[in-house]
Motif scaffolding. Structure first.
Motif, mmCIF file in Angstrom:
data_model
loop_
_atom_site.group_PDB
_atom_site.id
_atom_site.type_symbol
_atom_site.label_atom_id
_atom_site.label_comp_id
_atom_site.label_asym_id
_atom_site.label_seq_id
_atom_site.Cartn_x
_atom_site.Cartn_y
_atom_site.Cartn_z
ATOM 1 N N HIS A 81 68.392 -47.235 -6.704
ATOM 2 C CA HIS A 81 67.409 -46.916 -5.669
ATOM 3 C C HIS A 81 67.628 -45.512 -5.115
ATOM 4 N N ASN A 82 68.897 -45.112 -4.956
ATOM 5 C CA ASN A 82 69.175 -43.744 -4.495
ATOM 6 C C ASN A 82 69.141 -42.737 -5.632
ATOM 7 N N ALA A 83 69.471 -43.179 -6.854
ATOM 8 C CA ALA A 83 69.360 -42.279 -8.001
ATOM 9 C C ALA A 83 67.909 -41.880 -8.242
ATOM 10 N N TYR A 87 66.846 -38.049 -8.728
ATOM 11 C CA TYR A 87 66.452 -37.601 -10.066
ATOM 12 C C TYR A 87 64.956 -37.719 -10.371
ATOM 13 N N LEU A 88 64.138 -38.206 -9.449
ATOM 14 C CA LEU A 88 62.732 -38.444 -9.776
ATOM 15 C C LEU A 88 62.035 -37.186 -10.273
ATOM 16 N N HIS A 89 62.347 -36.046 -9.679
ATOM 17 C CA HIS A 89 61.662 -34.799 -10.032
ATOM 18 C C HIS A 89 62.503 -33.910 -10.951
ATOM 19 N N THR A 97 61.608 -42.305 -15.614
ATOM 20 C CA THR A 97 62.698 -42.468 -14.653
ATOM 21 C C THR A 97 62.514 -43.726 -13.832
ATOM 22 N N VAL A 98 61.283 -43.946 -13.346
ATOM 23 C CA VAL A 98 60.989 -45.132 -12.546
ATOM 24 C C VAL A 98 61.155 -46.395 -13.375
ATOM 25 N N VAL A 156 61.087 -45.102 -4.477
ATOM 26 C CA VAL A 156 60.178 -44.310 -5.315
ATOM 27 C C VAL A 156 59.171 -43.586 -4.431
ATOM 28 N N PHE A 157 58.632 -44.287 -3.451
ATOM 29 C CA PHE A 157 57.626 -43.675 -2.582
ATOM 30 C C PHE A 157 58.259 -42.765 -1.539
#
Length: 437
Positions: A81-83, A87-89, A97-98, A156-157
């Motif tokens: 959840h924190n990764a 790393y999302l962008h 990634t999601v 994610v949001f």
């Protein structure tokens, strides 16, 4: 009208509100705070309804079962959840990634829930009877897995700076939680558990719609091993730190139910529920600070100062209101719950100190000092759990004192860390004092 008058910027409450709304840190924090308040208010009404519809012993068993489910779901996050925020962008294909995070957590939560069902007769005899029937066990596994997936969706949001969808999801959860208990009256503790966690799982439709239609990230159950390999080291340490931090609060209802009685677990759970409202602000501001600092590390110190000021400004009035109105709030659940007011006072002071921990642990996550985070969390959690195990038999309030002692240790260290980061010069990666590395 002169040119200077025309050039003068707009002032007043509305102008300040527009400026604040344009600030992504404030906007993300505000949506998360509203979402948390909404969910907690719904939880307050849910438990008030449940306390009047079900015997205290059934409420105690349900609270222990919910705590077990939340603990398993939280452990199953594996730090993903924190990764996701970190790393999302990082890569162009955000969807991969999601999907990798969701798939990893779903598999881990399912395995963890199955293991708990198998081991329940040995580790939680009071709950084993509830899970003996195969359908009940399957329901526990399903709802626990869905809860874990929801927690990944939250972040994610947050990472996408679209926390308004967390608020929308929580609206659906609250409505369902207030409707489902009436449909589960004949199911006892299992009915309470189903209403509580089932509402969260049913509301997943909001996230699935938003991922596809708004963020353009079609969610599929696929695992990208290259993404998992790149995220794993950070997520693993983050996972360990998160689990250690959450252990005392989540294990305490189970410990009270087993070492005292189920009714005392119900009193503890309701007192902890009210005291937990003090975590709303630091939860919201810290997660938003994490997202902002990962996007723009150069602004970390400035964002940290704003987060500290905002947290203190809102937290102190909330603490005072809870201390003054806590006895009345407990009585709304039933006359017998009002006797837990001394415990509520201790738990409220504990939660106020936890605000320091939220901010301090987020600083360490941004700085990548996760081993230090794990070590600090382990010391505080060990003190709290050991004290509760040895002393809770003398009285319910000792569960609160044990948590407070652990949090005092943690808060003292984090205050030193936060002060050092705010006062330091140079790069943010060098802000941690050498004696804290």
């Amino acid at each position: 009208m002169t040119d200077s008058t025309l050039a003068r910027p707009a002032t007043g409450p509305l102008a300040r509100l527009r400026v604040a709304a344009a600030d992504s840190l404030f906007r993300n924090s505000a949506f998360l705070l509203l979402a948390t308040v909404e969910l907690a208010a719904g939880g307050f009404l849910f438990w008030q309804m449940v306390a009047h519809l079900f015997p205290a012993a059934e409420v105690g068993r349900a609270s222990a079962l919910i705590s077990a489910s939340v603990l398993i779901g939280s452990c199953a996050l594996l730090g993903m959840h924190n990764a996701v925020i970190r790393y999302l962008h990082t890569w162009e294909d955000d969807a991969a990634t999601v999907d990798t995070a969701l798939t990893t957590v779903l598999v881990a939560a399912t395995a963890g829930a199955l293991a708990f069902v198998a081991l329940a007769p040995a580790v939680a005899p009071e709950l084993a009877g509830l899970l003996r029937h195969p359908l009940n066990a399957a329901l526990f596994v399903l709802l626990t897995s869905g809860y874990a997936v929801n927690m990944v969706g939250d972040n994610v949001f947050v990472a996408a700076r679209r926390s308004g969808f967390v608020l929308g999801r929580n609206t659906v959860v609250v409505v369902l939680r207030l409707l489902l208990p009436l449909a589960c009256l004949g199911l006892g503790a299992l009915g309470i558990f189903t209403a509580y966690q089932g509402a969260m799982v049913a509301a997943l439709v909001v996230y699935l719609f938003a991922l596809r239609r708004v963020l353009g990230l079609p969610s599929r159950l696929r695992l990208r091993w290259d993404r998992l390999a790149a995220m794993w080291r950070y997520s693993a340490w983050n996972y360990l730190a998160t689990v250690i931090l959450m252990l005392p609060a989540l294990l305490m209802p189970i410990l009270v139910a087993e070492r005292v009685d189920p009714a005392s677990a119900a009193y503890y759970y309701v007192a902890a529920l009210l005291a937990g409202t003090l975590a709303f602000v630091p939860q919201a501001t810290s997660r938003s600070f994490f997202a902002e600092a990962e996007r723009d590390p150069a602004r970390m110190r400035a964002s940290l100062g704003r987060v500290v000021r905002l947290t203190v400004a809102v937290e102190l009035p909330m603490l005072l209101a809870l201390l003054l109105g806590g006895h009345f709030a407990l009585s709304l659940f039933g006359g017998q719950y009002a006797a837990a007011y001394p415990l509520l006072v201790v738990l409220a002071l504990t939660q106020a100190l936890t605000s320091i921990g939220y901010v301090g642990s987020t600083v360490l996550m941004v700085l990548g000092r996760l081993r230090l985070l794990c070590a600090l969390s382990a010391v505080a959690s060990a003190a709290a759990l050991l004290g509760a195990y040895l002393l809770v038999g003398r009285g319910l309030i000792w569960a609160g004192w044990s948590l407070l002692i652990g949090e005092v240790i943690l808060a003292a260290i984090y205050l030193l860390l936060i002060r050092s980061v705010l006062a330091a010069s140079g790069t943010v990666r060098a802000c941690v004092p050498s004696r804290l590395r």
